[in-house]
Design an enzyme around this catalytic site. Structure first.
Site, PDB file in Angstrom:
ATOM      1  N   LYS A  15       9.879  12.820  -1.088  1.00  0.00           N
ATOM      2  CA  LYS A  15       8.451  12.903  -1.401  1.00  0.00           C
ATOM      3  C   LYS A  15       7.602  12.786  -0.136  1.00  0.00           C
ATOM      4  O   LYS A  15       6.670  13.552   0.054  1.00  0.00           O
ATOM      5  CB  LYS A  15       8.044  11.801  -2.398  1.00  0.00           C
ATOM      6  CG  LYS A  15       8.756  11.872  -3.746  1.00  0.00           C
ATOM      7  CD  LYS A  15       8.169  10.894  -4.765  1.00  0.00           C
ATOM      8  CE  LYS A  15       8.295   9.436  -4.396  1.00  0.00           C
ATOM      9  NZ  LYS A  15       9.686   8.924  -4.376  1.00  0.00           N
ATOM     10  N   ARG A  88       3.454   5.761 -11.092  1.00  0.00           N
ATOM     11  CA  ARG A  88       4.847   5.363 -11.269  1.00  0.00           C
ATOM     12  C   ARG A  88       5.099   4.744 -12.627  1.00  0.00           C
ATOM     13  O   ARG A  88       6.220   4.355 -12.912  1.00  0.00           O
ATOM     14  CB  ARG A  88       5.206   4.342 -10.197  1.00  0.00           C
ATOM     15  CG  ARG A  88       5.969   4.951  -9.023  1.00  0.00           C
ATOM     16  CD  ARG A  88       6.282   3.807  -8.126  1.00  0.00           C
ATOM     17  NE  ARG A  88       7.366   3.931  -7.237  1.00  0.00           N
ATOM     18  CZ  ARG A  88       7.263   4.250  -5.954  1.00  0.00           C
ATOM     19  NH1 ARG A  88       6.127   4.651  -5.460  1.00  0.00           N
ATOM     20  NH2 ARG A  88       8.311   4.195  -5.184  1.00  0.00           N
ATOM     21  N   ARG A 127      18.371   5.962   5.865  1.00  0.00           N
ATOM     22  CA  ARG A 127      17.059   6.348   6.381  1.00  0.00           C
ATOM     23  C   ARG A 127      16.382   5.250   7.183  1.00  0.00           C
ATOM     24  O   ARG A 127      16.515   4.067   6.916  1.00  0.00           O
ATOM     25  CB  ARG A 127      16.155   6.881   5.281  1.00  0.00           C
ATOM     26  CG  ARG A 127      15.527   5.856   4.416  1.00  0.00           C
ATOM     27  CD  ARG A 127      14.582   6.519   3.452  1.00  0.00           C
ATOM     28  NE  ARG A 127      14.167   5.571   2.435  1.00  0.00           N
ATOM     29  CZ  ARG A 127      13.374   5.869   1.429  1.00  0.00           C
ATOM     30  NH1 ARG A 127      12.911   7.088   1.278  1.00  0.00           N
ATOM     31  NH2 ARG A 127      13.030   4.956   0.549  1.00  0.00           N
ATOM     32  N   ARG A 160      13.750   0.389   6.488  1.00  0.00           N
ATOM     33  CA  ARG A 160      12.720  -0.190   5.638  1.00  0.00           C
ATOM     34  C   ARG A 160      13.288  -1.443   4.993  1.00  0.00           C
ATOM     35  O   ARG A 160      14.442  -1.470   4.608  1.00  0.00           O
ATOM     36  CB  ARG A 160      12.323   0.813   4.549  1.00  0.00           C
ATOM     37  CG  ARG A 160      11.131   1.627   4.911  1.00  0.00           C
ATOM     38  CD  ARG A 160      10.850   2.680   3.905  1.00  0.00           C
ATOM     39  NE  ARG A 160      10.769   2.187   2.530  1.00  0.00           N
ATOM     40  CZ  ARG A 160      10.302   2.900   1.513  1.00  0.00           C
ATOM     41  NH1 ARG A 160       9.888   4.135   1.726  1.00  0.00           N
ATOM     42  NH2 ARG A 160      10.255   2.421   0.305  1.00  0.00           N
ATOM     43  N   ARG A 171      15.731  -0.755  -7.581  1.00  0.00           N
ATOM     44  CA  ARG A 171      14.718   0.313  -7.528  1.00  0.00           C
ATOM     45  C   ARG A 171      15.126   1.498  -8.398  1.00  0.00           C
ATOM     46  O   ARG A 171      14.293   2.141  -9.025  1.00  0.00           O
ATOM     47  CB  ARG A 171      14.479   0.757  -6.082  1.00  0.00           C
ATOM     48  CG  ARG A 171      13.757  -0.314  -5.280  1.00  0.00           C
ATOM     49  CD  ARG A 171      13.536   0.115  -3.861  1.00  0.00           C
ATOM     50  NE  ARG A 171      12.549   1.161  -3.764  1.00  0.00           N
ATOM     51  CZ  ARG A 171      12.386   1.950  -2.709  1.00  0.00           C
ATOM     52  NH1 ARG A 171      13.163   1.798  -1.662  1.00  0.00           N
ATOM     53  NH2 ARG A 171      11.460   2.860  -2.696  1.00  0.00           N
TER      54      ARG A 171
HETATM   55  P1  AMP Z   1       7.576   3.993  -1.791  1.00  0.00           P
HETATM   56  O1  AMP Z   1       7.261   4.001  -0.354  1.00  0.00           O
HETATM   57  O2  AMP Z   1       6.776   5.021  -2.565  1.00  0.00           O
HETATM   58  O3  AMP Z   1       9.045   4.100  -2.070  1.00  0.00           O
HETATM   59  O4  AMP Z   1       7.115   2.567  -2.374  1.00  0.00           O
HETATM   60  C1  AMP Z   1       7.680   1.349  -1.910  1.00  0.00           C
HETATM   61  C2  AMP Z   1       7.408   0.237  -2.896  1.00  0.00           C
HETATM   62  O5  AMP Z   1       5.995   0.036  -3.049  1.00  0.00           O
HETATM   63  C3  AMP Z   1       7.914   0.486  -4.307  1.00  0.00           C
HETATM   64  O6  AMP Z   1       9.279   0.131  -4.475  1.00  0.00           O
HETATM   65  C4  AMP Z   1       6.992  -0.409  -5.129  1.00  0.00           C
HETATM   66  O7  AMP Z   1       7.384  -1.767  -5.033  1.00  0.00           O
HETATM   67  C5  AMP Z   1       5.655  -0.269  -4.409  1.00  0.00           C
HETATM   68  N1  AMP Z   1       4.862   0.853  -4.960  1.00  0.00           N
HETATM   69  C6  AMP Z   1       4.516   2.008  -4.328  1.00  0.00           C
HETATM   70  N2  AMP Z   1       3.776   2.797  -5.120  1.00  0.00           N
HETATM   71  C7  AMP Z   1       3.665   2.131  -6.306  1.00  0.00           C
HETATM   72  C8  AMP Z   1       3.043   2.434  -7.544  1.00  0.00           C
HETATM   73  N3  AMP Z   1       2.381   3.589  -7.746  1.00  0.00           N
HETATM   74  N4  AMP Z   1       3.134   1.515  -8.532  1.00  0.00           N
HETATM   75  C9  AMP Z   1       3.777   0.339  -8.362  1.00  0.00           C
HETATM   76  N5  AMP Z   1       4.404  -0.004  -7.237  1.00  0.00           N
HETATM   77  C10 AMP Z   1       4.348   0.887  -6.197  1.00  0.00           C
END
Ligand code: AMP
Length: 217
Positions: A15, A88, A127, A160, A171
């Site tokens: 993404k 999400r 990654r 990360r 996750r």
């Molecule tokens: P990402 O970088 O999109 O993988 O997001 C990393 C983490 O941030 C996720 O595992 C969630 O804990 C939190 N997060 C990111 N976007 C959202 C969202 N739209 N709703 C809830 N938690 C989020």
């Protein structure tokens, strides 16, 4: 043109990479709620610190906090936008629909980047992210090991915090339970486009571009 977009997909489905490419190629403003949360944490803001108690466990951040991050951003960009990693949950999707309706806007397309669980696992554990420019780098593809520096700016590469085995398992469960229901949600609204993320960055970007330009995949 389809310029009001959401990128949906499991962790490590590409993404972030596709979001950066769409934004650069079509000039569509993009945002990632995950990236905003990491930035808030780096600056130790109250929101960032609260969010980290959830993200560290592989859990989602509460819908209310996420909607606060998104509300201001979308208010000035309701005619052209790209969300990466938002919504999400079905509750977030419903609130986004409402927000857009209030702004006289709506979603044009949701791009689902589909990926099998074994491939998600392989990608997530390999990654890295550049601590200076934020570029996403894959071991075996862009660099040979974590010890190398960023191929774009020479910055230090780091894993990360939430890319480890235990958090990864959680996750993936959270994705299945909370985020996958968005697939039928957007399917019945006629905006869902399913793409095979395993086809690779170039092939996915070609499909994405066709959708943005208003064609079929
Ligand atoms: P990402 O970088 O999109 O993988 O997001 C990393 C983490 O941030 C996720 O595992 C969630 O804990 C939190 N997060 C990111 N976007 C959202 C969202 N739209 N709703 C809830 N938690 C989020």
């Amino acid at each position: 043109m389809n310029q009001r977009l959401v990128l949906l997909g499991p962790p490590a489905s590409g993404k972030g990479t596709q979001s950066a490419r769409i934004s650069a190629a079509f000039g569509i403003p993009a945002t990632s709620t995950g990236a905003i949360l990491r930035d808030e944490l780096a600056r130790a803001t109250p929101r960032g610190l609260e969010a980290a108690t959830h993200t560290r466990r592989g859990a989602l951040v509460p819908d209310g906090l996420v909607m606060e991050l998104v509300g201001d951003w979308i208010a000035t960009r309701a005619d052209r936008f790209l969300f990466d990693g938002f919504p999400r949950t079905v509750a977030q999707a419903e609130q986004l629909d409402l927000l857009l309706e209030q702004l006289g806007s709506r979603l044009d397309a949701v791009l689902l980047l589909d990926l099998a669980p074994e491939e998600i696992r392989r990608r997530m554990l390999g990654r890295l992210v550049c601590s200076v420019c934020g570029k996403l780098v894959n071991i075996g593809r862009h660099v040979a090991s974590e010890a190398e520096t960023c191929p774009q700016c020479g910055g230090v590469l780091a894993r990360r915090e939430d890319d480890n085995e235990e958090v990864l398992r959680r996750r993936l469960e959270v994705y299945e339970e909370k985020t996958a229901p968005l697939i039928p949600y957007y399917q019945v609204r006629g905006v869902l486009h399913r793409l095979d993320s395993a086809a690779g960055e170039e092939a996915v970007f070609a499909c994405v571009s066709r959708v943005v330009e208003g064609g079929a995949i």
